[in-house]
Design a protein around this motif. Structure first.
Motif, PDB file in Angstrom:
ATOM      1  N   ARG A   1       0.828  -1.215   0.000  1.00  0.00           N
ATOM      2  CA  ARG A   1       0.000   0.000   0.000  1.00  0.00           C
ATOM      3  C   ARG A   1       0.854   1.254   0.000  1.00  0.00           C
ATOM      4  N   SER A   2       1.884   1.303   0.842  1.00  0.00           N
ATOM      5  CA  SER A   2       2.693   2.517   0.943  1.00  0.00           C
ATOM      6  C   SER A   2       3.477   2.774  -0.338  1.00  0.00           C
TER       7      SER A   2
ATOM      8  N   GLY B   1       3.678   7.289   2.703  1.00  0.00           N
ATOM      9  CA  GLY B   1       3.251   6.140   3.478  1.00  0.00           C
ATOM     10  C   GLY B   1       4.285   5.733   4.517  1.00  0.00           C
ATOM     11  N   THR B   2       4.183   4.495   4.966  1.00  0.00           N
ATOM     12  CA  THR B   2       5.093   3.970   5.990  1.00  0.00           C
ATOM     13  C   THR B   2       6.187   3.151   5.323  1.00  0.00           C
ATOM     14  N   GLY B   3       7.187   2.755   6.126  1.00  0.00           N
ATOM     15  CA  GLY B   3       8.256   1.906   5.618  1.00  0.00           C
ATOM     16  C   GLY B   3       8.994   2.522   4.451  1.00  0.00           C
ATOM     17  N   GLN B   4       9.231   3.834   4.506  1.00  0.00           N
ATOM     18  CA  GLN B   4       9.848   4.505   3.372  1.00  0.00           C
ATOM     19  C   GLN B   4      11.277   4.020   3.125  1.00  0.00           C
TER      20      GLN B   4
ATOM     21  N   ARG C   1     -10.845  -4.757  -3.608  1.00  0.00           N
ATOM     22  CA  ARG C   1     -10.031  -5.378  -4.660  1.00  0.00           C
ATOM     23  C   ARG C   1      -8.540  -5.250  -4.365  1.00  0.00           C
ATOM     24  N   CYS C   2      -8.167  -4.440  -3.397  1.00  0.00           N
ATOM     25  CA  CYS C   2      -6.760  -4.274  -3.045  1.00  0.00           C
ATOM     26  C   CYS C   2      -6.293  -5.430  -2.151  1.00  0.00           C
ATOM     27  N   PRO C   3      -5.017  -5.765  -2.203  1.00  0.00           N
ATOM     28  CA  PRO C   3      -4.496  -6.807  -1.306  1.00  0.00           C
ATOM     29  C   PRO C   3      -4.673  -6.407   0.149  1.00  0.00           C
TER      30      PRO C   3
ATOM     31  N   GLN D   1       0.350  -9.459   3.479  1.00  0.00           N
ATOM     32  CA  GLN D   1       1.629  -8.957   3.002  1.00  0.00           C
ATOM     33  C   GLN D   1       2.773  -9.212   3.963  1.00  0.00           C
ATOM     34  N   VAL D   2       2.497  -9.871   5.077  1.00  0.00           N
ATOM     35  CA  VAL D   2       3.566 -10.134   6.039  1.00  0.00           C
ATOM     36  C   VAL D   2       4.267 -11.424   5.666  1.00  0.00           C
ATOM     37  N   PRO D   3       5.563 -11.575   5.993  1.00  0.00           N
ATOM     38  CA  PRO D   3       6.286 -12.823   5.716  1.00  0.00           C
ATOM     39  C   PRO D   3       5.693 -13.971   6.521  1.00  0.00           C
ATOM     40  N   PRO D   4       5.945 -15.202   6.137  1.00  0.00           N
ATOM     41  CA  PRO D   4       5.441 -16.338   6.892  1.00  0.00           C
ATOM     42  C   PRO D   4       6.076 -16.405   8.270  1.00  0.00           C
ATOM     43  N   PRO D   5       5.431 -17.100   9.211  1.00  0.00           N
ATOM     44  CA  PRO D   5       6.004 -17.218  10.553  1.00  0.00           C
ATOM     45  C   PRO D   5       7.402 -17.796  10.517  1.00  0.00           C
TER      46      PRO D   5
END
Length: 453
Positions: A44-45, A365-368, A428-430, A435-439
């Motif tokens: 998103r960001s 957004g975040t995580g720039q 319709r957006c993810p 979007q996070v990595p698997p555990p």
């Protein structure tokens, strides 16, 4: 093989589809040639940054677009580009992709043989990290293009791919099947691939990338871009005598100098030394005030797997590989009398400039920092497009001019097209939770492996 031939455009109207488009590195590269592009990005960001920059964007999952809405893509797209997520292949990552290289090669063979997508999709769910399978998406898009009624079953003319060096064996396999076997409709390509260093193309940063350029048979032999600068060699840099590692840790840092022999040119055709952080940041431009005070940067990150690229660098050297940890790089400023103090860390504007983004690129957004680190360096991307499409070499000065962001009205229109609403994401957006990595329990570790549950 690098190109020294006269530039001869191979397409009248190139139009790029950029998979895993991130904040827009390849789109900015295309902008330097007035090439339109459409980026697919699920973060998103990163999409907010793209909208602010005025870039056409679909906020979507690349795999979902291929499965569910490929026919909605502009049929005039004729260049496929992509830099699949590198976390599972990166030296800095957990290595799931590196361990799955042979398995992924078999999936490539099965896709080229025309095996049904549904069967392969079901098997890919068993991979320890699902991001590993994303390296297959460019090939799957190339195949899907030949099956698309909206495109008239027309294959892409050019394919341009880049990834971390660990993916080189997969690009080699891509090249083999595209040349020898061809897509299921029998379309074949001429392909070149290799590992290139971005500092040899004027990017003020050491970063190695595995790249692939393919042209459909009949469009001429492709070649890798020709370097414009010398590569960075850590052994060419020495600290002045009298300085020990404990002294440097305490802040008593001396300016390193390039060995005299390293700068001597053996011919008038030798390319210039790679660009430095000072070249990129010293002068004021746009809202960037300039870093006129000499500085040092300490980092344990961004080595591209080469320990010689870690440690302390001065502003006379290129930056270490810009990653999502660029905001952690410690910057020391010093005066002529060797008084050293910790100065301001790199702003996102400066971090982007070290990636060769234009000044004042509208990071949003975040995580720039992660956005900056994940991006294709635009100047490097421009050289790739130049070689792939037979264009003139890019003008670096064009990427050093402040970027003009989109107006609020333009952003609203772009987001309406990309997300479904002018001011928000839609169904319709993810979803962010997807979007996070698997555990960590399913990530490969050294020693005994924990099976996925």
């Amino acid at each position: 093989m690098t190109s020294s031939a006269h530039h001869q455009p191979i397409l009248h109207n190139p139009f790029v589809l950029d998979l895993f488009a991130g904040p827009g590195g390849l789109d900015v590269a295309g902008h330097a040639f007035d090439i339109p592009s459409l980026g697919i990005e699920w973060d998103r960001s990163a999409c907010l940054t793209r909208y602010a920059a005025g870039l056409d964007t679909l906020h979507a999952d690349v795999s979902a677009v291929r499965r569910d809405s490929f026919e909605s893509l502009p049929p005039e797209i004729n260049v496929l580009a992509g830099g699949p997520p590198c976390q599972t292949y990166s030296v800095a990552g957990h290595g799931a992709g590196r361990q799955a290289l042979d398995r992924v090669k078999k999936y490539i063979d099965r896709l080229m043989a025309g095996e049904p997508d549904q069967k392969i999709d079901e098997e890919l769910k068993s991979l320890p990290d699902p991001r590993t399978a994303l390296v297959l998406e460019p090939l799957r898009y190339a195949i899907q293009a030949t099956r698309s009624p909206n495109r008239g079953h027309r294959p892409y003319d050019v394919i341009v791919l880049e990834q971390v060096p660990a993916v080189a064996p997969l690009w080699k396999h891509y090249a083999k099947v595209l040349e020898d076997i061809g897509l299921p409709d029998e379309t074949k390509y001429k392909v070149v691939f290799g590992i290139l260093d971005t500092e040899t193309f004027g990017v003020p940063q050491t970063r190695s990338r595995a790249v692939l350029i393919a042209r459909r048979v009949g469009l001429g032999e492709p070649s890798l871009p020709e370097a414009t600068h010398r590569s960075y060699e850590a052994k060419e840099w020495n600290w002045k005598s009298g300085t020990s590692e404990p002294d440097r840790a305490a802040g008593q840092v001396h300016q390193p100098t390039l060995n005299e022999g390293a700068t001597a040119s053996t011919s008038g055709e030798e390319p210039p030394r790679c660009r430095s952080m000072r070249d990129a940041l010293a002068e004021p431009v746009g809202s960037h005030p300039g870093r006129r005070t000499r500085f040092l940067v300490r980092s344990n990150y961004g080595s591209s797997g080469n320990p010689g690229r870690r440690g302390v660098r001065t502003d006379e050297q290129p930056a270490a590989t810009v990653t999502g940890r660029i905001s952690r790089f410690v910057v020391f400023e010093h005066l002529d009398d060797d008084i050293v103090y910790e100065g301001p860390r790199f702003s996102m504007n400066e971090a982007g400039m070290l990636q060769s983004f234009p000044p004042d690129y509208p990071w949003s957004g975040t995580g720039q920092a992660q956005q900056v680190g994940n991006a294709v360096p635009p100047l490097f991307g421009a050289h790739l497009l130049s070689a792939a499409l037979g264009l003139h070499e890019p003008d670096p000065e064009a990427l050093r001019k402040p970027w003009q962001p989109a107006t609020k009205e333009q952003q609203a229109k772009l987001r309406s097209n990309g997300c479904g609403a002018a001011d928000a994401c839609t169904d319709r957006c993810p979803r962010p939770e997807d979007q996070v990595p698997p555990p960590s329990s399913v990530r490969p570790r050294k020693g005994k492996q924990t099976p996925a549950k």
